[in-house]
Design an enzyme around this catalytic site. Structure first.
Site, short mmCIF file in Angstrom:
data_model
loop_
_atom_site.label_atom_id
_atom_site.label_comp_id
_atom_site.label_asym_id
_atom_site.label_seq_id
_atom_site.Cartn_x
_atom_site.Cartn_y
_atom_site.Cartn_z
N GLU A 189 -89.90 -12.02 -62.84
CA GLU A 189 -88.99 -11.05 -62.23
C GLU A 189 -88.96 -11.24 -60.73
O GLU A 189 -89.94 -11.69 -60.13
CB GLU A 189 -89.48 -9.63 -62.63
N ASP A 232 -90.26 -2.39 -57.86
CA ASP A 232 -90.12 -1.30 -56.90
C ASP A 232 -90.75 -0.06 -57.54
O ASP A 232 -91.96 0.12 -57.48
CB ASP A 232 -88.61 -1.17 -56.63
N ARG A 243 -80.03 -10.39 -63.12
CA ARG A 243 -79.67 -11.64 -62.49
C ARG A 243 -80.65 -12.05 -61.38
O ARG A 243 -80.74 -13.22 -61.01
CB ARG A 243 -78.26 -11.48 -61.90
P1 5GP Z 1 -87.62 -0.85 -60.27
O1 5GP Z 1 -87.16 -0.51 -61.66
O2 5GP Z 1 -89.02 -1.44 -60.22
O3 5GP Z 1 -87.47 0.33 -59.36
O4 5GP Z 1 -86.64 -1.89 -59.68
C1 5GP Z 1 -86.57 -3.17 -60.07
C2 5GP Z 1 -85.18 -3.73 -59.80
O5 5GP Z 1 -84.57 -3.09 -58.69
C3 5GP Z 1 -85.26 -5.18 -59.43
O6 5GP Z 1 -85.10 -6.00 -60.56
C4 5GP Z 1 -84.11 -5.34 -58.47
O7 5GP Z 1 -82.94 -5.64 -59.18
C5 5GP Z 1 -83.93 -3.99 -57.84
N1 5GP Z 1 -84.53 -3.87 -56.49
C6 5GP Z 1 -85.60 -3.15 -56.13
N2 5GP Z 1 -85.84 -3.27 -54.82
C7 5GP Z 1 -84.90 -4.11 -54.35
C8 5GP Z 1 -84.64 -4.66 -53.04
O8 5GP Z 1 -85.32 -4.42 -52.04
N3 5GP Z 1 -83.58 -5.49 -52.96
C9 5GP Z 1 -82.80 -5.81 -54.03
N4 5GP Z 1 -81.79 -6.64 -53.81
N5 5GP Z 1 -83.02 -5.32 -55.26
C10 5GP Z 1 -84.06 -4.48 -55.42
#
Ligand code: 5GP
Length: 173
Positions: free
Chosen positions: A95, A99, A40
């Site tokens: 996106e 992270d 979302r």
């Molecule tokens: P990854 O798989 O790259 O670790 O994370 C991606 C997903 O983690 C993003 O689509 C998001 O939903 C969530 N995410 C990562 N960091 C943050 C943050 O600082 N705040 C929020 N609200 N969501 C995050």
């Protein structure tokens, strides 16, 4: 609670989104785009950027989740897949934030198997220092420090998505 002033104000965000949209419009000149919003979190960024991209496009969404509260679980669940076939299309994945990279890597690999003509990635926020897996990023709004942020589509427990700016989130202790 939300701490401090916005990390990125509405004006900051608007200016950067405009810049990204012009670059995308330049890069895809003469082509047709298939823009994919990752739900979302990307809904607000997606809506803002597609309005400013001056290339004919179709749009679709994929709904995934990867987080248990504020920590990545590494497990990605696809709740709703794309409706359309992407074979032979120029796909732009849009996106909210990257992270660890696990979510985008998962989606990218899943979509590449469907033979798009090209697949590029546009993320609004990049927490580069947290990366576990490398994912090629074509368009990045802002690089941010290792802080949990909310607003502009991003949530904490599905709240704060409607804030028009990005703020650093800290839980009350
Ligand atoms: P990854 O798989 O790259 O670790 O994370 C991606 C997903 O983690 C993003 O689509 C998001 O939903 C969530 N995410 C990562 N960091 C943050 C943050 O600082 N705040 C929020 N609200 N969501 C995050």
């Amino acid at each position: 609670m939300i701490t401090g002033k916005p990390l990125f104000t509405v004006e900051h965000i608007q200016n950067r989104v405009k810049e990204l949209a012009s670059k995308i419009s330049e890069d895809y000149e003469g082509k047709e785009l298939f823009s994919v919003g990752i739900l979302r979190g990307a809904f607000m960024f997606f809506a803002d950027i597609v309005k400013l991209i001056q290339i004919p496009m179709t749009i679709d969404f994929i709904n995934v989740s990867s987080y248990a509260k504020t920590a990545s679980t590494g497990e990605i669940t696809v709740h709703t897949d794309l409706r359309d076939d992407i074979a032979g299309k120029h796909v732009l994945l849009i996106e909210d934030i990257i992270d660890t990279g696990l979510t985008l890597r998962h989606i990218r690999e899943m979509l590449l198997k469907r033979d798009p003509a090209s697949l590029k990635i546009c993320v609004f926020l990049d927490k580069k220092s947290r990366r576990i897996v490398e994912v090629p990023l074509d368009y990045v709004g802002f690089e941010i420090p290792n802080e949990y942020v909310v607003g502009y589509g991003l949530d904490y427990e599905n709240k704060f998505r409607n804030l028009p700016y990005i703020a650093i989130f800290k839980k009350d202790t």
